[in-house]
Design a protein around this motif. Sequence first.
Motif, short mmCIF file in Angstrom:
data_model
loop_
_atom_site.label_atom_id
_atom_site.label_comp_id
_atom_site.label_asym_id
_atom_site.label_seq_id
_atom_site.Cartn_x
_atom_site.Cartn_y
_atom_site.Cartn_z
N TRP A 292 13.48 -58.78 -15.96
CA TRP A 292 12.54 -58.40 -14.92
C TRP A 292 11.22 -58.01 -15.56
CZ3 TRP A 292 14.42 -57.26 -9.68
CH2 TRP A 292 15.79 -57.51 -9.51
N GLU A 293 10.13 -58.49 -14.97
CA GLU A 293 8.79 -58.11 -15.41
C GLU A 293 8.23 -57.13 -14.38
OE1 GLU A 293 4.57 -60.26 -16.70
OE2 GLU A 293 6.28 -61.46 -16.01
N LYS A 294 7.98 -55.89 -14.83
CA LYS A 294 7.63 -54.83 -13.89
C LYS A 294 6.27 -54.22 -14.21
CE LYS A 294 12.43 -53.36 -13.06
NZ LYS A 294 13.35 -52.20 -13.09
N SER A 330 9.67 -46.90 -5.13
CA SER A 330 8.86 -47.86 -4.37
C SER A 330 7.54 -48.17 -5.07
CB SER A 330 8.58 -47.32 -2.97
OG SER A 330 7.72 -46.19 -3.02
N LEU A 331 7.11 -47.32 -6.02
CA LEU A 331 5.85 -47.55 -6.73
C LEU A 331 5.98 -48.59 -7.83
CD1 LEU A 331 4.58 -43.86 -7.07
CD2 LEU A 331 3.91 -45.56 -5.38
N VAL A 332 7.21 -48.90 -8.22
CA VAL A 332 7.43 -49.90 -9.26
C VAL A 332 7.31 -51.29 -8.65
CG1 VAL A 332 9.01 -50.77 -11.02
CG2 VAL A 332 8.96 -48.32 -10.49
N LYS A 333 6.36 -52.06 -9.15
CA LYS A 333 6.15 -53.42 -8.61
C LYS A 333 6.89 -54.43 -9.47
CE LYS A 333 1.55 -52.26 -6.84
NZ LYS A 333 0.10 -52.57 -6.93
N ILE A 334 7.58 -55.35 -8.82
CA ILE A 334 8.28 -56.42 -9.53
C ILE A 334 7.33 -57.62 -9.59
CG2 ILE A 334 10.36 -57.80 -9.70
CD1 ILE A 334 10.84 -54.79 -9.72
N VAL A 355 10.59 -58.00 -3.79
CA VAL A 355 10.15 -57.02 -2.80
C VAL A 355 10.15 -55.60 -3.37
CG1 VAL A 355 10.88 -58.42 -0.85
CG2 VAL A 355 12.50 -56.80 -1.89
N GLY A 356 10.95 -55.38 -4.42
CA GLY A 356 10.99 -54.04 -5.02
C GLY A 356 12.39 -53.66 -5.45
N LEU A 357 12.50 -52.53 -6.16
CA LEU A 357 13.79 -52.10 -6.68
C LEU A 357 14.77 -51.72 -5.58
CD1 LEU A 357 12.65 -49.89 -9.70
CD2 LEU A 357 13.51 -52.21 -9.76
N SER A 358 14.25 -51.34 -4.44
CA SER A 358 15.14 -50.93 -3.35
C SER A 358 16.09 -52.05 -2.92
CB SER A 358 14.32 -50.47 -2.15
OG SER A 358 13.46 -51.52 -1.71
N ALA A 359 15.77 -53.29 -3.28
CA ALA A 359 16.62 -54.42 -2.90
C ALA A 359 17.98 -54.35 -3.59
CB ALA A 359 15.92 -55.74 -3.24
N VAL A 360 18.05 -53.72 -4.76
CA VAL A 360 19.30 -53.71 -5.53
C VAL A 360 19.80 -52.31 -5.84
CG1 VAL A 360 18.83 -55.97 -6.57
CG2 VAL A 360 18.03 -53.90 -7.72
N PHE A 361 18.95 -51.28 -5.67
CA PHE A 361 19.37 -49.92 -6.01
C PHE A 361 20.20 -49.31 -4.89
CE2 PHE A 361 17.44 -47.82 -9.80
CZ PHE A 361 17.08 -48.99 -10.44
N ILE A 362 21.13 -48.47 -5.31
CA ILE A 362 21.97 -47.72 -4.37
C ILE A 362 21.95 -46.26 -4.80
CG2 ILE A 362 23.49 -49.65 -3.75
CD1 ILE A 362 25.40 -48.79 -5.91
N ASP A 363 22.56 -45.40 -3.99
CA ASP A 363 22.55 -43.97 -4.30
C ASP A 363 23.14 -43.69 -5.68
OD1 ASP A 363 21.34 -43.43 -1.94
OD2 ASP A 363 23.14 -42.70 -0.91
N GLU A 364 24.14 -44.46 -6.07
CA GLU A 364 24.77 -44.27 -7.38
C GLU A 364 23.82 -44.61 -8.53
OE1 GLU A 364 28.99 -45.76 -7.58
OE2 GLU A 364 28.51 -46.38 -5.53
N SER A 365 22.72 -45.31 -8.23
CA SER A 365 21.75 -45.67 -9.26
C SER A 365 20.74 -44.56 -9.52
CB SER A 365 20.99 -46.94 -8.85
OG SER A 365 21.84 -47.93 -8.35
N CYS A 366 20.66 -43.60 -8.60
CA CYS A 366 19.57 -42.63 -8.65
C CYS A 366 19.54 -41.80 -9.92
CB CYS A 366 19.63 -41.71 -7.43
SG CYS A 366 19.06 -42.50 -5.91
#
Length: 653
Positions: A292-294, A330-334, A355-366
């Motif tokens: 990933w390029e962020k 949400s501030l991290v841009k892909i 679209v952003g990290l929210s597409a793959v992140f879950i609560d367990e990732s926090c």
Amino acid sequence: MLADCKSMANDFNNLSAEMIGVDNLYNILMQAPAAIIITKGKDHHFWLANAIAFKLLNKGTSIIGKPLPDAIPETYGTGIIELVDHVYRTGEKCYRRATPVILFANGQREAHYFDIAYQPYLEQGRDDRAGVIAIVHDVTKLVEAEKQTAEVEERLKMALEAADMGAWDHNLITNTIIASDGLKKIFGLSPKDEFSYRGFINSVIVSDRAHTHRVNQNVMHLKNNQSSYDLQYRIRRVNDGELRWIRAKGKVYADQEGKPYRFVGTLLDVTKEKNAEERSRYIFETVPLSIWEKDYSSLVLELDELKQFYGQRLKEYLLNSKPEVYRLMSLVKIIDTNHASLKMFEAERKEQLLVGLSAVFIDESCSAFVDELIAIANNDASFHAEFKLATLKGKKITCSTTIIFPHDGQYNNVLVSRYDISELVRINEDLQQFVHMISHDLKEPVRKISMYIGRLQKELSERLDETSKDYIGRIQTGAARMDSIIDGVLTYSQVNALERLLEPIDLNAVIRDVEVDLELIIQQKSARLHYSNLLQVKAIPLMLDHVFYNLICNSLKFSQAGVIPDITITSAIVNKKGHPFARIVLQDNGIGFEQKYSEKIFGSFTRLHAKDQYEGAGLGLFICKTIIERHGGSIKAKSKESKGTSFEILLPQ
């Protein structure tokens, strides 16, 4: 008489008219915008000069009547005297541009350059030459400007050559192009070859030609107010047909009426860079690793403000504020991702992941993302973690994530690599179950062997000879050793299987628990343990207990004969690479060992002493090292024979 008077009157009138003409001519001469000097005779006496000439030469009227070399000695060595002499003798007109002359003004030497026109001076009514007229223009500023321009052009030429660049200057009125040698070289031409726009556009490969021509024409005709461009295209070199990538920058200049008259620019052969870029792109897209390029730049600014406000409590704040974590996420841009990412996260198009990290992140990732944020806030060089993410179809996967952060503080282009270790986790869990099963199956027969051998020894002790007793003792020792090995393997497997559930632990409480477990042997050896006010550290309780259990056991086991074991444990906070660590030191007065074995003792199944001297399977220190390293710390030993051993443990705070 009347005729004579008339004649005299006419003569007078003619003379008056002649005198008026001379006065006018003299006035014109004095007011001329150029310096005018007249010499007479073969010795070139300084006869006449206007005001500009006197000012230019910084001379007074005292030079009138003197020979030119005496009147203006600065002319020696300049060729001026020789030219005046040549014009006087031959009657030829001469013109010399930028003649250098050193003049003296206020005691200072000043270099001047003069454009001088020479022509013979003829007296009225006579054909023979009476002297020489010199019309002088001071062009010093013009020559100096030309020199500066030449120097700038030379430096520009050197810079272009050093950078393998080329330059052009296209006269749009005459449609002629002045091309630098570097430009011709890039196009496969020799310095003597002509360069035209038609030749240029024909060198561009067919697939790029129409676009390149259209952009150039738009700029040259100022269409849509476009006066410049930065364009890339491919050409075929004239001499060898090689395909080259070109990057050109051009600008058009227009007159006051808005009509373009000049098109200038530079170009650079970027073939190597393009090839490298294409290779990098190929690797990026085809590598089986998810990349990933962020762009973290906006996030970094927010983190700086949060760090200033919360300081050391930043991680605690983030762990207790899930909405804030998602806001920062949400501030991290892909910027981009590769095909391996599409496969890993079950996406059909890149846009679904961009679209952003929210597409793959879950609560367990926090919690793992919080660790990543702290690594960024602390300016760490890298970050690595294993945590769960979700595919676009909702499937949970375990990813091993590695980030290499930039050294220059520019977080707008950071590469993140991920590898799906879900299968490895499953296999590891299966292995843990297998190890537990094997350990249980092995321990049971070993337990029975120990039990029945013990019964035999008790029931037959009076009937056994010394040899039989020795055999039974060896069997018991072997069974005990086998039981120790099984426990060691089981403990090591648990180290790899346990998740990193770190929690604050009081080291004093850990040592007290170990004292209770080892109460019998401590009493047998009258050992002394010294510790107080030890630090609180972050660790997995069961694992840390095992570390100090092994270390204290070692100190008791390898005590010196006839010497009461003395074990001291201390702790302190130290700084390592800008981060706080707990430094824990355990010092004993045991038999010690040679320092050259300080690394070897942490190997698996490593023993420095014969097994009949000291019991054990050689796994204790290996397991300790593994546990400490799993906690992100380190352990090392210092020792000397008969002088005891010191173990130093570093654990991140």
